[in-house]
Design a protein around this motif. Structure first.
Motif, PDB file in Angstrom:
ATOM      1  N   UNK A  96       0.843  -1.192   0.000  1.00 19.15           N
ATOM      2  CA  UNK A  96       0.000   0.000   0.000  1.00 19.15           C
ATOM      3  C   UNK A  96       0.882   1.247   0.000  1.00 19.15           C
ATOM      4  N   UNK A  97       0.694   2.083  -0.994  1.00 19.84           N
ATOM      5  CA  UNK A  97       1.444   3.333  -1.126  1.00 19.84           C
ATOM      6  C   UNK A  97       0.448   4.474  -1.193  1.00 19.84           C
ATOM      7  N   UNK A  98       0.684   5.520  -0.418  1.00 14.92           N
ATOM      8  CA  UNK A  98      -0.209   6.673  -0.397  1.00 14.92           C
ATOM      9  C   UNK A  98       0.348   7.787  -1.284  1.00 14.92           C
ATOM     10  N   UNK A  99      -0.511   8.739  -1.671  1.00 16.93           N
ATOM     11  CA  UNK A  99      -0.040   9.844  -2.528  1.00 16.93           C
ATOM     12  C   UNK A  99       1.173  10.545  -1.931  1.00 16.93           C
ATOM     13  N   UNK A 100       2.164  10.796  -2.789  1.00 15.77           N
ATOM     14  CA  UNK A 100       3.363  11.518  -2.383  1.00 15.77           C
ATOM     15  C   UNK A 100       4.449  10.657  -1.791  1.00 15.77           C
ATOM     16  N   UNK A 101       4.232   9.324  -1.710  1.00  6.50           N
ATOM     17  CA  UNK A 101       5.222   8.469  -1.055  1.00  6.50           C
ATOM     18  C   UNK A 101       6.158   7.750  -2.021  1.00  6.50           C
ATOM     19  N   UNK A 102       5.777   7.578  -3.288  1.00  8.59           N
ATOM     20  CA  UNK A 102       6.542   6.762  -4.232  1.00  8.59           C
ATOM     21  C   UNK A 102       7.180   7.646  -5.300  1.00  8.59           C
ATOM     22  N   UNK A 103       8.507   7.511  -5.466  1.00  7.56           N
ATOM     23  CA  UNK A 103       9.201   8.355  -6.442  1.00  7.56           C
ATOM     24  C   UNK A 103       8.726   8.081  -7.873  1.00  7.56           C
ATOM     25  N   UNK A 104       8.357   6.843  -8.182  1.00 11.63           N
ATOM     26  CA  UNK A 104       7.877   6.535  -9.531  1.00 11.63           C
ATOM     27  C   UNK A 104       6.591   7.291  -9.841  1.00 11.63           C
ATOM     28  N   UNK A 105       5.683   7.396  -8.874  1.00 11.40           N
ATOM     29  CA  UNK A 105       4.445   8.138  -9.085  1.00 11.40           C
ATOM     30  C   UNK A 105       4.735   9.627  -9.298  1.00 11.40           C
ATOM     31  N   UNK A 106       5.703  10.159  -8.545  1.00 13.37           N
ATOM     32  CA  UNK A 106       6.056  11.575  -8.721  1.00 13.37           C
ATOM     33  C   UNK A 106       6.649  11.811 -10.107  1.00 13.37           C
ATOM     34  N   UNK A 107       7.506  10.884 -10.545  1.00 11.64           N
ATOM     35  CA  UNK A 107       8.072  10.995 -11.894  1.00 11.64           C
ATOM     36  C   UNK A 107       6.977  10.984 -12.952  1.00 11.64           C
ATOM     37  N   UNK A 108       6.049  10.045 -12.824  1.00 11.23           N
ATOM     38  CA  UNK A 108       4.970   9.908 -13.814  1.00 11.23           C
ATOM     39  C   UNK A 108       4.096  11.151 -13.848  1.00 11.23           C
ATOM     40  N   UNK A 109       3.773  11.694 -12.683  1.00 11.22           N
ATOM     41  CA  UNK A 109       2.906  12.873 -12.608  1.00 11.22           C
ATOM     42  C   UNK A 109       3.561  14.076 -13.271  1.00 11.22           C
ATOM     43  N   UNK A 110       4.818  14.352 -12.927  1.00 14.22           N
ATOM     44  CA  UNK A 110       5.495  15.531 -13.490  1.00 14.22           C
ATOM     45  C   UNK A 110       5.794  15.343 -14.987  1.00 14.22           C
TER      46      UNK A 110
END
Length: 607
Positions: A96-110
């Motif tokens: 379980x990963x919450x918003x703002x916790x995973x670097x891959x999600x931050x990369x994908x968003x930006x």
């Protein structure tokens, strides 16, 4: 509030809690966590995990995996939280990963925000933030199997693509001087990278260092020929020629994004499924349909909805595939207009068709644009106008399908369903309270064709004293139907005439003779009798008319004229000489008499 938990996969696999690293074990155990984080918040089955982590699966893989998961479950139990972030469910294992916790999600968003950005400065900011979260190669310290290696390769390719977009965004933002050193270093690392060589040439030229820019081309060409035996690609060669000619387009900064769409059609009714297709992830969609089906209105409506996600502009070009009195727009002229719309100076556009098409592809490769190509004549006209790569969208309209467009998605547009056509009629006429049965009668007489429905509604709106019942009576006379609609839509009859003229002689004769057929549906044997040809020949001619969108196939071997096409061709049939008309009717009657077992009226004319 910022979460104290950080998960990292873009570099060595890490979990940090309040800035302190959690113990994650050895390379294989880290590979298990890395695989789960690549699929964060989604259950991954045990067999899938085994295939991701091991190359040659040992007999102990199952027990080893259970051990790794037990250890990771303890490591991922964040202090103050009731349960571990790693749990096992019915379908597998999930972190379980919450918003703002995973670097891959931050990369994908930006990265996505940078690609959608409306200007180069905003794009640069987001793309730089996307790349800043990387700390090295993805999953750098794990022992991975080939499937997990493939996912890592996909991530690295995505990183490289974003880096390329950032370089081009900075170049578009005017940072050519700052980029020279960075691009030189990148090219020194990979001397065969033509895209980076091109950007370095452009940056040097914009700094006034034209000789150095030309030297970059010479060195890159030498490296390519010596290493691969190949000359540079068309885009790099074209840039070299533009530098040799001191082309102003290589110095000019891009202007405002074009916004060439006509106004969104209003009112617009129905077509929900078709709009969903146009909004889906199809890079090229070809919308075909008969005269008046609303192809352009649909595509313009869809393009308006796509525009916010394509910040580099929306282009609209009439290809004149069926414009009365005008030839189709040549592909070379279409390319010129498209390039000028993207602010390429006229002197920079080469006269050679292939070079012009290559320049168009390179111009849109790193842009996000929507291109509407309206009223295409044929595939040969369209193929040179298609982008070769990138995130741009192309929406094409045409009377008939265009084979030979590769991966283009075909979308055939029929008439409107009765309820959508009635809604369109009510909205255009301004008479929403009219009796439903009378409106349905109007829609039926118009055959559900959007252009005809609009024309009928326009007639009613312009005649306040008319009732819908009165309009129905006027439209019910087939001989006056087109004249009645032509008063509000004068291009309808002209468009039908253009479609008829575009047919071959045999197809045109068959279409005109079908105007003598009094039934609703026609079959190939009856058409053969009308035209005095063999049944296989009649079948081919009928299929040609279906392709031309002048005939509707209701079932295999059954065909029907749209009511407006029927009114048009019956008018043409009345223009035939009486002797030819009489003989065709006798042949048709003899055919039906023979079908019923009765002797023909005129044996000498029987086919």
């Amino acid at each position: 509030m910022t979460s104290p938990v950080e998960f990292r996969v873009l570099g060595p696999v890490e979990m940090r809690v309040a800035g302190r690293p959690a113990p994650l074990g050895g390379p294989r155990q880290r590979a298990v966590l890395g695989a789960l984080l690549l699929h964060a918040n989604v259950e991954v089955g045990t067999r899938t995990l085994v295939r991701l982590v091991w190359t040659d699966t040992p007999s102990s893989a199952g027990s080893n995996l259970r051990t790794y998961l037990t250890r990771l479950r303890r490591a991922l139990h964040v202090p103050g939280e009731p349960v571990s972030r790693l749990r096992t469910g019915a379908e597998g294992h999930v972190v379980t990963v919450r918003p703002g916790e995973l670097d891959l999600a931050e990369f994908t968003t930006h990265a996505a925000a940078g690609e959608r950005a409306a200007d180069a400065d905003t794009a640069s900011t987001h793309l730089a933030r996307a790349l800043a979260v990387w700390r090295g190669p993805a999953l750098a310290d794990v022992a991975a199997g080939p499937l997990l290696d493939a996912e890592v390769t996909r991530l690295e390719a995505r990183r490289e693509y974003v880096r390329e977009r950032l370089l081009r965004a900075r170049l578009a933002a005017g940072e050519h001087a700052e980029l020279v050193g960075e691009l030189r270093a990148l090219l020194a690392h990979d001397p065969l990278a033509e895209d980076r060589a091109g950007m370095l040439m452009l940056a040097l030229h914009r700094c006034g260092r034209r000789a150095e820019a030309l030297d970059v081309y010479r060195r890159t060409r030498t490296a390519l020929v010596d290493t691969t035996g190949l000359e540079p690609g068309a885009e790099l060669r074209e840039l070299h020629l533009r530098l040799l000619g001191d082309d102003p387009a290589t110095v000019a900064m891009p202007g405002a994004p074009p916004a060439q769409l006509p106004a969104a059609p209003a009112p617009f009714a129905g077509r929900t499924a078709e709009l969903a297709v146009l909004a889906a992830d199809h890079r090229v969609v070809v919308v075909d349909g008969m005269v008046g089906a609303g192809k352009t209105a649909l595509v313009v409506a869809a393009a308006h909805r796509l525009a916010p996600d394509h910040p580099d502009g929306v282009l609209f070009l009439d290809l004149r595939g069926s414009t009365p009195g005008m030839p189709p727009l040549p592909a070379t002229e279409a390319l010129f207009q498209l390039l000028r719309s993207l602010h390429v100076p006229a002197p920079a556009i080469p006269p050679d068709p292939q070079a012009r098409a290559a320049l168009w592809r390179s111009t849109v490769a790193w842009r996000r644009v929507v291109v509407v190509l309206d009223d295409a004549h044929g595939a040969d006209q369209v193929v040179p106008l298609l982008p070769g790569a990138g995130a741009s969208r192309v929406l094409i309209t045409c009377r008939r399908r265009l084979p030979g467009l590769g991966q283009a998605f075909p979308l055939s547009l029929g008439v409107l369903p009765q309820h959508d056509a009635a809604a369109l009629f009510a909205a255009v006429s301004g008479r929403p309270a009219e009796p439903g049965t009378q409106v349905a009668a109007v829609v039926g007489l118009c055959g559900g064709l959007p252009l005809a429905v609009r024309a009928a509604a326009d007639r009613l709106r312009d005649r306040p004293t008319w009732t819908v019942a009165h309009l129905v009576r006027r439209l019910a006379d087939e001989r006056a139907l087109l004249a009645e609609l032509d008063a509000a839509a004068p291009n309808l009859v002209t468009a039908l005439a253009v479609s008829r003229t575009a047919l071959g002689d045999d197809q045109r004769r068959m279409l005109d003779l079908l105007g003598l057929h009094l039934g609703t549906d026609v079959r190939p044997p009856a058409a053969a009798a009308l035209a005095q040809v063999s049944v296989p020949a009649a079948d081919r001619l009928l299929e040609d008319l279906v392709d031309a969108r002048l005939l509707v196939q209701t079932a295999p071997g059954r065909y029907r004229l749209h009511p407006l096409v029927r009114a048009y061709v019956r008018g043409n049939a009345r223009g035939l000489d009486r002797h030819s008309m009489r003989r065709a009717l006798h042949r048709l009657l003899d055919h039906y008499l023979a079908q019923s077992g009765r002797p023909p009226m005129c044996p000498q004319t029987t086919v």
